[in-house]
Design a protein around this motif. Structure first.
Motif, PDB file in Angstrom:
ATOM      1  N   VAL A   1       0.903  -1.102   0.008  1.00  0.00           N
ATOM      2  CA  VAL A   1      -0.072   0.009   0.115  1.00  0.00           C
ATOM      3  C   VAL A   1       0.920   1.364  -0.123  1.00  0.00           C
ATOM      4  O   VAL A   1       1.715   1.422   0.920  1.00  0.00           O
ATOM      5  N   SER A   2       0.606   2.228  -0.736  1.00  0.00           N
ATOM      6  CA  SER A   2       1.205   3.509  -0.915  1.00  0.00           C
ATOM      7  C   SER A   2       0.203   4.512  -1.082  1.00  0.00           C
ATOM      8  O   SER A   2      -0.699   4.500  -1.573  1.00  0.00           O
ATOM      9  N   GLY A   3       0.732   5.834  -0.549  1.00  0.00           N
ATOM     10  CA  GLY A   3      -0.194   6.939  -0.995  1.00  0.00           C
ATOM     11  C   GLY A   3      -1.116   7.123   0.084  1.00  0.00           C
ATOM     12  O   GLY A   3      -1.883   8.127  -0.088  1.00  0.00           O
ATOM     13  N   ILE A   4      -1.138   6.488   1.448  1.00  0.00           N
ATOM     14  CA  ILE A   4      -2.215   6.820   2.221  1.00  0.00           C
ATOM     15  C   ILE A   4      -1.231   6.541   3.677  1.00  0.00           C
ATOM     16  O   ILE A   4      -0.485   5.646   3.824  1.00  0.00           O
ATOM     17  N   SER A   5      -1.884   7.640   4.486  1.00  0.00           N
ATOM     18  CA  SER A   5      -0.888   7.502   5.800  1.00  0.00           C
ATOM     19  C   SER A   5      -2.484   7.433   6.902  1.00  0.00           C
ATOM     20  O   SER A   5      -2.012   7.997   8.072  1.00  0.00           O
ATOM     21  N   ALA A   6      -3.297   7.134   6.604  1.00  0.00           N
ATOM     22  CA  ALA A   6      -4.705   7.314   7.510  1.00  0.00           C
ATOM     23  C   ALA A   6      -4.309   6.329   8.552  1.00  0.00           C
ATOM     24  O   ALA A   6      -3.708   5.140   8.827  1.00  0.00           O
ATOM     25  N   LYS A   7      -4.714   6.758   9.604  1.00  0.00           N
ATOM     26  CA  LYS A   7      -4.768   6.159  10.978  1.00  0.00           C
ATOM     27  C   LYS A   7      -6.101   5.566  11.136  1.00  0.00           C
ATOM     28  O   LYS A   7      -6.580   4.981  12.289  1.00  0.00           O
ATOM     29  N   ASP A   8      -7.324   5.850  10.478  1.00  0.00           N
ATOM     30  CA  ASP A   8      -8.591   5.192  10.570  1.00  0.00           C
ATOM     31  C   ASP A   8      -8.959   4.379   9.252  1.00  0.00           C
ATOM     32  O   ASP A   8      -8.016   4.497   8.378  1.00  0.00           O
ATOM     33  N   GLY A   9     -10.229   3.941   9.143  1.00  0.00           N
ATOM     34  CA  GLY A   9     -10.584   3.159   8.194  1.00  0.00           C
ATOM     35  C   GLY A   9      -9.940   2.010   8.254  1.00  0.00           C
ATOM     36  O   GLY A   9      -9.529   1.410   9.549  1.00  0.00           O
ATOM     37  N   ALA A  10      -9.817   1.238   7.319  1.00  0.00           N
ATOM     38  CA  ALA A  10      -9.516  -0.216   7.394  1.00  0.00           C
ATOM     39  C   ALA A  10      -8.800  -0.738   5.801  1.00  0.00           C
ATOM     40  O   ALA A  10      -8.909  -0.281   4.934  1.00  0.00           O
ATOM     41  N   ILE A  11      -8.197  -2.019   6.126  1.00  0.00           N
ATOM     42  CA  ILE A  11      -7.681  -2.537   4.764  1.00  0.00           C
ATOM     43  C   ILE A  11      -8.266  -3.931   4.633  1.00  0.00           C
ATOM     44  O   ILE A  11      -8.259  -4.768   5.884  1.00  0.00           O
ATOM     45  N   GLY A  12      -9.048  -4.387   3.585  1.00  0.00           N
ATOM     46  CA  GLY A  12      -9.634  -5.643   3.766  1.00  0.00           C
ATOM     47  C   GLY A  12      -9.007  -6.773   2.503  1.00  0.00           C
ATOM     48  O   GLY A  12      -8.652  -6.124   1.453  1.00  0.00           O
ATOM     49  N   TRP A  13      -9.326  -7.612   2.647  1.00  0.00           N
ATOM     50  CA  TRP A  13      -9.173  -8.801   1.605  1.00  0.00           C
ATOM     51  C   TRP A  13     -10.458  -9.318   0.999  1.00  0.00           C
ATOM     52  O   TRP A  13     -11.294  -9.794   1.767  1.00  0.00           O
TER      53      TRP A  13
ATOM     54  N   CYS B   1     -10.214  -8.477   7.332  1.00  0.00           N
ATOM     55  CA  CYS B   1     -10.366  -7.086   7.224  1.00  0.00           C
ATOM     56  C   CYS B   1      -9.509  -6.674   8.327  1.00  0.00           C
ATOM     57  O   CYS B   1      -9.342  -7.400   9.610  1.00  0.00           O
ATOM     58  N   ARG B   2      -8.645  -5.532   8.576  1.00  0.00           N
ATOM     59  CA  ARG B   2      -8.003  -5.170   9.576  1.00  0.00           C
ATOM     60  C   ARG B   2      -8.137  -3.788   9.732  1.00  0.00           C
ATOM     61  O   ARG B   2      -8.051  -2.914   8.910  1.00  0.00           O
ATOM     62  N   TRP B   3      -8.334  -3.331  10.900  1.00  0.00           N
ATOM     63  CA  TRP B   3      -8.729  -1.849  11.365  1.00  0.00           C
ATOM     64  C   TRP B   3      -7.278  -1.299  11.379  1.00  0.00           C
ATOM     65  O   TRP B   3      -6.433  -1.706  11.906  1.00  0.00           O
ATOM     66  N   ASN B   4      -7.113   0.018  10.913  1.00  0.00           N
ATOM     67  CA  ASN B   4      -6.146   1.012  11.084  1.00  0.00           C
ATOM     68  C   ASN B   4      -5.693   1.125  12.446  1.00  0.00           C
ATOM     69  O   ASN B   4      -4.708   1.466  12.796  1.00  0.00           O
ATOM     70  N   SER B   5      -6.790   1.798  13.003  1.00  0.00           N
ATOM     71  CA  SER B   5      -6.624   2.529  14.420  1.00  0.00           C
ATOM     72  C   SER B   5      -5.850   1.569  15.281  1.00  0.00           C
ATOM     73  O   SER B   5      -5.019   1.916  16.250  1.00  0.00           O
ATOM     74  N   ASP B   6      -6.284   0.300  15.370  1.00  0.00           N
ATOM     75  CA  ASP B   6      -5.882  -0.552  16.579  1.00  0.00           C
ATOM     76  C   ASP B   6      -5.415  -1.896  16.103  1.00  0.00           C
ATOM     77  O   ASP B   6      -4.704  -2.659  16.837  1.00  0.00           O
ATOM     78  N   GLY B   7      -5.448  -2.327  14.749  1.00  0.00           N
ATOM     79  CA  GLY B   7      -4.820  -3.445  14.236  1.00  0.00           C
ATOM     80  C   GLY B   7      -5.600  -4.514  14.506  1.00  0.00           C
ATOM     81  O   GLY B   7      -5.218  -5.736  14.179  1.00  0.00           O
TER      82      GLY B   7
ATOM     83  N   TYR C   1      -8.574 -12.645  -5.891  1.00  0.00           N
ATOM     84  CA  TYR C   1      -8.446 -11.982  -4.775  1.00  0.00           C
ATOM     85  C   TYR C   1      -7.958 -10.352  -4.583  1.00  0.00           C
ATOM     86  O   TYR C   1      -7.082 -10.142  -5.511  1.00  0.00           O
ATOM     87  N   TYR C   2      -8.768  -9.446  -4.216  1.00  0.00           N
ATOM     88  CA  TYR C   2      -8.451  -8.294  -4.224  1.00  0.00           C
ATOM     89  C   TYR C   2      -8.152  -7.706  -2.858  1.00  0.00           C
ATOM     90  O   TYR C   2      -8.801  -7.971  -1.591  1.00  0.00           O
ATOM     91  N   CYS C   3      -7.313  -6.953  -2.580  1.00  0.00           N
ATOM     92  CA  CYS C   3      -7.078  -5.993  -1.382  1.00  0.00           C
ATOM     93  C   CYS C   3      -7.803  -4.639  -1.470  1.00  0.00           C
ATOM     94  O   CYS C   3      -7.628  -4.078  -2.794  1.00  0.00           O
ATOM     95  N   GLY C   4      -8.328  -4.089  -0.728  1.00  0.00           N
ATOM     96  CA  GLY C   4      -8.819  -2.549  -0.743  1.00  0.00           C
ATOM     97  C   GLY C   4      -8.799  -1.837   0.477  1.00  0.00           C
ATOM     98  O   GLY C   4      -8.745  -2.337   1.402  1.00  0.00           O
ATOM     99  N   VAL C   5      -8.807  -0.648   0.320  1.00  0.00           N
ATOM    100  CA  VAL C   5      -8.981   0.266   1.232  1.00  0.00           C
ATOM    101  C   VAL C   5     -10.087   1.242   1.424  1.00  0.00           C
ATOM    102  O   VAL C   5     -10.612   1.627   0.468  1.00  0.00           O
ATOM    103  N   VAL C   6     -10.473   1.251   2.739  1.00  0.00           N
ATOM    104  CA  VAL C   6     -11.698   2.107   2.867  1.00  0.00           C
ATOM    105  C   VAL C   6     -11.389   3.088   3.905  1.00  0.00           C
ATOM    106  O   VAL C   6     -10.819   2.754   4.936  1.00  0.00           O
ATOM    107  N   GLU C   7     -11.638   4.307   3.721  1.00  0.00           N
ATOM    108  CA  GLU C   7     -11.291   5.492   4.502  1.00  0.00           C
ATOM    109  C   GLU C   7     -12.197   6.060   5.463  1.00  0.00           C
ATOM    110  O   GLU C   7     -13.513   5.460   5.203  1.00  0.00           O
ATOM    111  N   TRP C   8     -11.806   6.491   6.598  1.00  0.00           N
ATOM    112  CA  TRP C   8     -12.815   7.029   7.211  1.00  0.00           C
ATOM    113  C   TRP C   8     -13.923   7.892   6.825  1.00  0.00           C
ATOM    114  O   TRP C   8     -13.426   8.676   5.759  1.00  0.00           O
ATOM    115  N   PRO C   9     -15.091   7.616   6.913  1.00  0.00           N
ATOM    116  CA  PRO C   9     -15.623   6.941   8.270  1.00  0.00           C
ATOM    117  C   PRO C   9     -15.821   5.343   8.275  1.00  0.00           C
ATOM    118  O   PRO C   9     -16.606   4.887   9.081  1.00  0.00           O
ATOM    119  N   GLY C  10     -15.315   4.679   7.213  1.00  0.00           N
ATOM    120  CA  GLY C  10     -15.760   3.577   6.711  1.00  0.00           C
ATOM    121  C   GLY C  10     -14.727   2.566   7.652  1.00  0.00           C
ATOM    122  O   GLY C  10     -13.936   3.099   8.193  1.00  0.00           O
TER     123      GLY C  10
END
Length: 124
Positions: A23-35, A49-55, A93-102
């Motif tokens: 993953v590049s181009g994002i430094s969000a502390k919220d949102g999540a990354i999913g497969w 899925c993995r939450w960015n805030s607390d892992g 299989y795809y990975c995706g990023v959802v930004e806050w408030p997702g």
């Protein structure tokens, strides 16, 4: 935001694979990354899925105990370790990023960025 997946391939039933999503181009502390995965003729479904805030993580019932999502922060890479693979795991299989408030409860339709996808084929 750019996501680059790798690690797919052909494996026999019961085998293992590890998918990577850089993953590049994002430094969000919220949102999540999913497969997610999508088999021919079927809708895209969430796998892990993995939450960015607390892992913290969540896994779908169909893969719980077999697949594990994790992240290497130093490499900005999210992994999906897949074990005891079954023919029904065959999909792109795809990975995706959802930004806050997702977050991990968001539908795939609400995700903001996607990788190109990587094919996983489990042969019997």
């Amino acid at each position: 935001v750019q996501l680059v997946e790798s690690g797919g391939g052909l494996v026999q039933v019961g085998g293992s694979l590890r998918l990577s999503c850089e993953v590049s181009g994002i430094s969000a502390k919220d949102g999540a990354i999913g497969w997610f995965r999508q088999a021919p003729g079927k809708e895209r479904e969430g796998v892990a899925c993995r939450w960015n805030s607390d892992g913290s993580t969540k896994h779908s019932d169909s893969v719980k105990g077999r697949f594990t999502i994790s992240k290497d922060n130093a490499k900005n890479t999210v992994y999906l370790q897949m074990t005891n693979l079954k023919p029904e795991d065959t999909a792109v299989y795809y990975c995706g990023v959802v930004e806050w408030p997702g977050g991990c409860g968001s539908s795939w339709r609400n995700y903001d960025s996607w990788g190109q996808g990587t094919q996983v084929t489990v042969s019997s």
